[in-house]
Design a protein around this motif. Structure first.
Motif, mmCIF file in Angstrom:
data_model
loop_
_atom_site.group_PDB
_atom_site.id
_atom_site.type_symbol
_atom_site.label_atom_id
_atom_site.label_comp_id
_atom_site.label_asym_id
_atom_site.label_seq_id
_atom_site.Cartn_x
_atom_site.Cartn_y
_atom_site.Cartn_z
ATOM 1 N N PRO A 43 62.283 86.556 16.230
ATOM 2 C CA PRO A 43 63.247 86.693 17.325
ATOM 3 C C PRO A 43 62.578 86.590 18.687
ATOM 4 C CG PRO A 43 62.684 88.852 16.473
ATOM 5 C CD PRO A 43 61.956 87.853 15.603
ATOM 6 N N ALA A 44 63.363 86.210 19.676
ATOM 7 C CA ALA A 44 62.886 86.265 21.062
ATOM 8 C C ALA A 44 62.741 87.725 21.471
ATOM 9 C CB ALA A 44 63.869 85.552 21.981
ATOM 10 N N ALA A 45 61.687 88.020 22.212
ATOM 11 C CA ALA A 45 61.449 89.392 22.657
ATOM 12 C C ALA A 45 62.552 89.827 23.615
ATOM 13 C CB ALA A 45 60.091 89.496 23.338
ATOM 14 N N ASN A 46 63.090 91.019 23.383
ATOM 15 C CA ASN A 46 64.054 91.607 24.309
ATOM 16 C C ASN A 46 63.273 92.514 25.249
ATOM 17 O OD1 ASN A 46 66.311 90.358 23.145
ATOM 18 N ND2 ASN A 46 66.506 91.953 21.609
ATOM 19 N N THR A 80 68.758 86.735 24.940
ATOM 20 C CA THR A 80 68.906 87.810 23.966
ATOM 21 C C THR A 80 69.605 87.293 22.709
ATOM 22 O OG1 THR A 80 69.054 89.433 25.750
ATOM 23 C CG2 THR A 80 69.878 90.106 23.588
ATOM 24 N N GLY A 81 69.063 87.642 21.554
ATOM 25 C CA GLY A 81 69.638 87.208 20.287
ATOM 26 C C GLY A 81 69.102 85.886 19.773
ATOM 27 N N SER A 82 68.268 85.207 20.558
ATOM 28 C CA SER A 82 67.695 83.932 20.123
ATOM 29 C C SER A 82 66.581 84.163 19.106
ATOM 30 C CB SER A 82 67.135 83.157 21.321
ATOM 31 O OG SER A 82 68.123 82.880 22.270
ATOM 32 N N SER A 83 66.265 83.113 18.374
ATOM 33 C CA SER A 83 65.172 83.190 17.396
ATOM 34 C C SER A 83 64.681 81.787 17.088
ATOM 35 C CB SER A 83 65.628 83.875 16.099
ATOM 36 O OG SER A 83 66.673 83.143 15.476
ATOM 37 N N ILE A 84 63.514 81.720 16.471
ATOM 38 C CA ILE A 84 62.949 80.459 15.970
ATOM 39 C C ILE A 84 62.719 80.617 14.478
ATOM 40 C CG2 ILE A 84 60.950 78.914 15.990
ATOM 41 C CD1 ILE A 84 60.547 79.593 18.923
ATOM 42 N N THR A 85 63.295 79.709 13.707
ATOM 43 C CA THR A 85 63.054 79.663 12.266
ATOM 44 C C THR A 85 62.302 78.394 11.953
ATOM 45 O OG1 THR A 85 65.055 80.928 11.738
ATOM 46 C CG2 THR A 85 64.098 79.601 9.979
ATOM 47 N N ASN A 86 61.120 78.542 11.398
ATOM 48 C CA ASN A 86 60.420 77.317 10.996
ATOM 49 C C ASN A 86 60.086 77.367 9.515
ATOM 50 O OD1 ASN A 86 58.194 79.015 11.214
ATOM 51 N ND2 ASN A 86 56.856 77.406 11.923
ATOM 52 N N THR A 87 60.028 76.168 8.945
ATOM 53 C CA THR A 87 59.911 76.005 7.492
ATOM 54 C C THR A 87 58.664 75.198 7.169
ATOM 55 O OG1 THR A 87 62.316 76.069 7.233
ATOM 56 C CG2 THR A 87 61.053 75.110 5.428
#
Length: 258
Positions: free
Chosen positions: A142-145, A118-125
């Motif tokens: 964000p990661a699905a909750n 929970t609260g994780s995410s992926i940022t890509n550039t």
């Protein structure tokens, strides 16, 4: 006298997917806009596939989905550009029309390095190089909750005589990062059982936790009777890979063959 120089080429990146799950895909759209009066040729996109630092490691949580690139110029589908993928994704051979735009759409799959808590995410550039300049744009997903359930069913003994005692065991697993307490387990026992007893999570179930018909063999738990805990996550300190440890609950229904 002070003037302003505007960039001829601009870039934006959008994640079409609102969230991700381990093993799931994310769809991205990169829009290139050319405000100049000449076509911009030979533009290259380089995507870092969400690379991030964990301790001393650089981890890449996304894998490009082969063959997923689509390239549009002023809304018209173009032949597929050249694609090279690995720890980065490189898409080359793009032309952005004068006073127009190019849109590149592609998919990436969340792999074992994608955080899932929970609260994780992926940022890509993504970096667009062309017309003598380099510009970047990023998108965060964000990661699905949510809970993601699966179920296994077994019985014992495998062979039972008429009027003998039989046990049905159900194990519900949750690989999601959120507990589930509204799941309903239903089954149709054939032949129907008599004199049943039920345990949920190793404890005797209350009479209001389920319904059962000895006539039809229809069994169902009530909403709220079962709680499947959220998964937990661990990392390999050597590789940085994420391991999902499912949350589980066991339901046992015992009764006599009628």
């Amino acid at each position: 006298v002070t003037g302003e120089i505007d960039d001829v080429l601009t870039v934006t990146k959008t994640a079409v997917s609102s969230d991700y799950v381990p093993g799931g895909t994310i769809t991205y759209a990169v829009a290139l806009v050319n405000s100049g009066t000449s076509d911009l040729t030979g533009v290259t996109l380089t995507d870092d596939l969400g690379a991030y630092t964990y301790q001393t490691l650089t981890l890449v949580p996304l894998n490009y989905v082969d063959g997923s690139v689509q390239y549009f110029a002023d809304g018209v589908l173009q032949p597929a550009p050249t694609v090279t993928s690995g720890n980065t994704l490189v898409i080359s051979g793009i032309t952005v029309p004068a006073d127009g735009d190019a849109v590149i759409i592609y998919q990436a799959q969340a792999n074992e390095y994608a955080p899932a808590a929970t609260g994780s995410s992926i940022t890509n550039t993504v970096t667009a190089a062309g017309a003598g300049t380099e510009i970047t744009a990023s998108a965060t997903v964000p990661a699905a909750n949510a809970a993601f359930l699966s179920i296994d069913k077994s019985l014992s003994p495998a062979s039972v005589k008429a009027y003998g005692l039989i046990n049905y065991t159900f194990v519900i697993s949750n690989t999601g990062n959120t507990a589930e307490n509204t799941a309903v387990l239903s089954d149709l026992f054939d032949p129907a059982l008599t004199g049943i007893s039920v345990t949920i999570g190793g404890a005797p179930a209350a009479s209001g936790d389920y319904t059962y018909s000895e006539t039809t063999g229809e069994f169902a738990t009530t909403s709220g009777a079962i709680e499947v805990p959220a998964a937990t996550y661990s990392r390999d300190e050597t590789t940085g890979a994420v391991t999902v440890i499912p949350g589980t609950v066991e339901i046992t229904v015992s009764g006599y063959i009628s």
